[in-house]
Motif scaffolding. Structure first.
Motif, short mmCIF file in Angstrom:
data_model
loop_
_atom_site.label_atom_id
_atom_site.label_comp_id
_atom_site.label_asym_id
_atom_site.label_seq_id
_atom_site.Cartn_x
_atom_site.Cartn_y
_atom_site.Cartn_z
N GLU A 129 0.83 -1.19 0.00
CA GLU A 129 0.00 0.00 0.00
C GLU A 129 0.87 1.24 0.00
N SER A 131 2.35 4.41 1.20
CA SER A 131 2.58 4.88 2.57
C SER A 131 1.82 6.18 2.78
N ASP A 132 1.27 6.30 3.96
CA ASP A 132 0.54 7.51 4.28
C ASP A 132 1.49 8.69 4.31
N ALA A 253 -3.74 4.56 14.94
CA ALA A 253 -4.24 3.98 13.70
C ALA A 253 -4.23 2.46 13.77
N LYS A 254 -5.27 1.87 13.17
CA LYS A 254 -5.38 0.40 13.14
C LYS A 254 -4.16 -0.23 12.48
N GLU A 255 -3.68 0.41 11.41
CA GLU A 255 -2.52 -0.12 10.70
C GLU A 255 -1.29 -0.12 11.59
N GLU A 256 -1.17 0.89 12.43
CA GLU A 256 -0.02 0.96 13.35
C GLU A 256 -0.09 -0.15 14.38
N LEU A 258 -1.62 -3.12 14.00
CA LEU A 258 -1.38 -4.39 13.33
C LEU A 258 0.08 -4.57 12.92
N ALA A 259 0.81 -3.46 12.77
CA ALA A 259 2.22 -3.55 12.42
C ALA A 259 3.10 -3.93 13.61
#
Length: 442
Positions: A129, A131-132, A253-256, A258-259
């Protein structure tokens, strides 16, 4: 696909009617599911370790094909219903839970195709994805300033409340303007806390409870004031600092999440509770790890009237890795990965003394904690002024809203049970119980 091992067959058969109906998105779906759960409605049914399937006669010329992936669970049906799971998937599960679905060596072709597609999607590497974009330091600093200003106003307001006394607190509308200003200050967490103060006024002991809530808010404001900019030496410690920021409204953040690292264990699904506020329904699902002993809370959200996540079934045990949100007493988590299917059986419980020590440790890490999952061993409902869950080493009071625990009384018959309950400052809210045969009762 091979047939089910004996251990898996035994586990799957322990799903009961209560567990199936708890998956329904609403009461009408429960009623409709029971209407299509009779054997005469179904043909071509079967079950393996992974799935249950069948064809249900409908109003059209072709029957509806329904199947359920038991390892999640996940659902598929050819009917046009927008509810999830639909009445046919639920009816199939009810038929299966009643022993009306025979074992099969392999699933039907159309079910196997759907399962293969699901496995392929799960095994497919995630696409890289974009990157933000890096957070804007200026915007972040502006938010910090807004939050600080909003919390300063809240602190002055609290001081006025204490100085003037609690007699004027009976006006429910006195917090509305303050809540709006805290939202404008980008502090939604503490704004939500203030907005719920009105519910305290309905209790008989409202002055003591309201003063206690004021004290916790003051403690949060003091902790925020003592926190220092990220990266500098922190008197609070990184975990408590993150807890304070989360309580104020700084999200992660959810992504953070899960990482980060995951905790793999066999997680018992202890129970769930749905709460509706401002036309948004929140589902709280409590879990506990069998090896680590860790407690976990998985949240899901949906607009009122729409389906919520039903993949975590009360009374089951799943082999999974959870990713926890950071904090001084990590509790909220995400299911990051699943390994294999689900099983069932009573979770290991603790004594009342051990349970109280666990809650005390959690409160030491997060003083603003208002709920925590417990599994109590060898307890039964007893009457001692109010209702308690009592055991060999004492008893813990039930929450006033629990009323008379008729179902627990019926299941226990005066004998000790394993009971999962949600601890709150006002008492325990029972979630599920396991009888002598190890079967779960919601």
């Amino acid at each position: 696909m091979s047939g089910r091992p004996d251990s898996v067959r035994h586990v799957i058969e322990r799903w009961n009617r209560d567990q199936v109906l708890a998956l329904a998105p609403d009461a009408p779906s429960q009623k409709a599911a029971q209407g299509v759960s009779s054997p005469g409605k179904w043909s071509g049914v079967g079950v393996t370790a992974d799935a249950v399937w069948g064809e249900c006669k409908g109003s059209g010329s072709k029957p509806y094909r329904a199947c359920v992936d038991l390892t999640e669970p996940a659902y598929k049906c050819t009917c046009p219903s927008r509810k999830f799971p639909c009445k046919h998937a639920l009816g199939l599960l009810l038929l299966w839970s009643a022993g009306g679905v025979p074992d099969a060596a392999e699933p039907a072709d159309w079910t196997a195709e759907w399962l293969d597609q699901r496995r392929a999607r799960a095994a497919r590497p995630a696409r890289a994805e974009r990157s933000d974009p890096a957070p804007d330091p200026k915007r972040a600093e502006q938010r910090e300033q807004r939050v600080a200003a909003g919390l300063e106003e809240l602190e002055r307001w609290l001081a006025d409340q204490v100085r003037q006394g609690l007699a004027g607190a009976r006006r429910h509308d006195q917090w509305d303007g303050l809540v709006k200003r805290l939202v404008d200050a980008q502090a939604p967490g503490v704004a939500g806390t203030v907005s719920r103060l009105g519910s305290v006024l309905t209790a008989e002991d409202w002055p003591a409870r309201l003063l206690g809530e004021y004290s916790l808010i003051h403690l949060l404001l003091t902790a925020h004031r003592r926190a220092v900019p990220e990266g500098a030496p922190d008197a609070l410690g990184a975990g408590l600092r993150q807890t304070v920021r989360t309580r104020i409204g700084f999200s992660v953040a959810k992504e953070e999440v899960l990482a980060g690292e995951t905790v793999r264990d066999r997680w018992d699904v202890l129970g769930r509770r749905d709460e509706e506020q401002d036309r948004l329904t929140t589902r709280r699902v409590w879990l506990r790890g069998r090896t680590t002993g860790r407690a976990a809370l998985v949240l899901s959200f949906a607009p009122a009237g729409q389906a919520l996540d039903v993949s975590l079934v009360t009374g089951t045990t799943m082999d999974a890795g959870l990713a926890f949100y950071p904090g001084s007493a990590p509790l909220r988590a995400l299911v990051a990965e699943r390994h294999g299917g689900v099983s069932a059986g009573a979770p290991p419980g603790s004594s009342l003394e051990e349970a109280l020590a666990e809650v005390a440790a959690a409160l030491a890490g997060d003083p603003w904690l208002d709920s925590w999952p417990l599994v109590l061993d060898r307890v039964a409902p007893v009457r001692d002024g109010g209702w308690l869950l009592g055991g060999p080493d004492g008893g813990l009071p039930l929450h006033p809203s629990a009323g008379v625990p008729w179902r627990l009384l019926a299941v226990s018959g005066g004998h000790p049970l394993t009971v999962a309950a949600e601890w709150t400052p006002r008492g325990l809210l029972p979630l599920a119980a396991w009888n002598e045969e190890g079967l779960v009762v919601l």
